[in-house]
Design a protein around this motif. Sequence first.
Motif, short mmCIF file in Angstrom:
data_model
loop_
_atom_site.label_atom_id
_atom_site.label_comp_id
_atom_site.label_asym_id
_atom_site.label_seq_id
_atom_site.Cartn_x
_atom_site.Cartn_y
_atom_site.Cartn_z
N HIS A 252 0.95 -1.21 -0.06
CA HIS A 252 0.03 -0.19 0.10
C HIS A 252 0.92 1.17 0.20
CE1 HIS A 252 -3.41 2.30 1.76
NE2 HIS A 252 -2.70 3.20 1.72
N ALA B 149 -0.61 3.99 -2.31
CA ALA B 149 -1.20 5.20 -2.64
C ALA B 149 -1.94 5.94 -1.64
CB ALA B 149 -2.40 4.46 -3.65
N LYS B 150 -2.49 7.08 -1.91
CA LYS B 150 -2.84 8.20 -1.11
C LYS B 150 -4.37 7.92 -0.63
CE LYS B 150 1.08 9.90 -0.73
NZ LYS B 150 1.51 8.50 -0.41
N GLU B 151 -5.15 7.01 -1.40
CA GLU B 151 -6.37 6.80 -1.00
C GLU B 151 -6.66 5.92 0.30
OE1 GLU B 151 -6.27 5.49 -4.73
OE2 GLU B 151 -5.58 7.41 -4.52
N GLU B 152 -7.48 6.37 1.27
CA GLU B 152 -7.82 5.44 2.55
C GLU B 152 -8.24 4.00 2.16
OE1 GLU B 152 -6.78 6.43 5.54
OE2 GLU B 152 -6.04 8.23 4.45
N LYS C 19 -7.55 1.82 -0.02
CA LYS C 19 -6.73 0.67 -0.48
C LYS C 19 -6.06 -0.19 0.34
CE LYS C 19 -6.50 2.25 -5.09
NZ LYS C 19 -5.86 3.17 -6.03
N SER D 178 -1.43 5.85 -6.72
CA SER D 178 -2.65 6.83 -6.36
C SER D 178 -3.42 7.08 -7.62
CB SER D 178 -2.14 8.17 -5.87
OG SER D 178 -1.31 8.00 -4.73
N ASN D 179 -4.69 7.15 -7.50
CA ASN D 179 -5.56 7.54 -8.70
C ASN D 179 -5.77 8.78 -8.79
OD1 ASN D 179 -7.71 7.38 -10.25
ND2 ASN D 179 -9.12 6.97 -8.99
N THR D 180 -4.84 9.32 -9.61
CA THR D 180 -4.57 10.61 -9.92
C THR D 180 -3.91 11.05 -11.36
OG1 THR D 180 -3.00 12.88 -9.29
CG2 THR D 180 -2.46 10.57 -8.66
N ARG E 85 3.31 11.64 -9.45
CA ARG E 85 2.84 11.21 -8.11
C ARG E 85 2.84 9.51 -8.36
NH1 ARG E 85 3.15 11.58 -3.10
NH2 ARG E 85 3.43 9.31 -3.40
N VAL E 86 2.24 9.14 -9.65
CA VAL E 86 2.11 7.90 -9.92
C VAL E 86 3.54 7.32 -10.15
CG1 VAL E 86 1.21 6.48 -11.88
CG2 VAL E 86 -0.08 8.46 -11.12
N ASP F 206 4.93 6.21 -6.58
CA ASP F 206 4.23 5.54 -6.09
C ASP F 206 4.76 4.05 -6.58
OD1 ASP F 206 2.75 6.93 -4.53
OD2 ASP F 206 0.72 6.85 -5.78
#
Length: 221
Positions: free
Chosen positions: A114, A116-119, A121, A154-156, A161-162, A165
Amino acid sequence: MISEQIKRFKAELPEGVNLVAVSKFHPIELLKEAYSAGQRIFGESRVQELLPKIEEMPKDVKWHFIGHLQSNKVKALVGKVSLIESVDSVKLLELIDKESQNKGVETNVLMQVHVAKEETKFGFYPEELLKFFGDKRYASLTNVRICGVMGMASNTDDEERVRADFRDIYKVFQKIKENFGAELKHFNSVSMGMSGDYQIAIEEGSNYVRIGTAIFGEREY
Ligand SMILES: *Cc1c(COP(=O)(O)O)cnc(C)c1O
């Protein structure tokens, strides 16, 4: 056309990068179309959807489970798939091992990282996963083969950023490989990259890309 997409990916992906056709939520006809075009690895994220698809597809398909796996579904899944990509807790790993012992099979798994920035995942934080290996918790497992790591960026739209990650996921892979590779003979796989970011993932070291939408079109949930 699905067959054209499969052929395009086969031509485009560098040597050593494997294509997982993510067929979740798509009807069996579309999977058969991909199979006819030569695709053999399929990814599914729900056990209750996967099991009937296994029955309907040819036996030489390699199924990858890529979704969050609930404890109560482990029994139904073990022995049916060639790789569980989404092991996200030690408890789940131990359960898969135990069920594999019961069935007398060996189960290939990837550890989900894990970053990514999303909570929402799932997965191990890099330091957690390194601690798991540092503590040698894998040494007591007899019927799982830890084959590598899986992760999502991250979904961005922010490509940097990607990329960062994916770099973080690859770093975890490398550290584990360096420190424990002598004991983990099968630890070679890095599964990262989806329809929107697979090129970056490959540049950052992926050798399994998990592609759904770009092959099968949008999913209808
Ligand atoms: C659905 C899914 C994919 C495929 O995503 P696309 O954007 O449709 O290519 C890849 N990996 C995982 C873990 C998924 O759940």
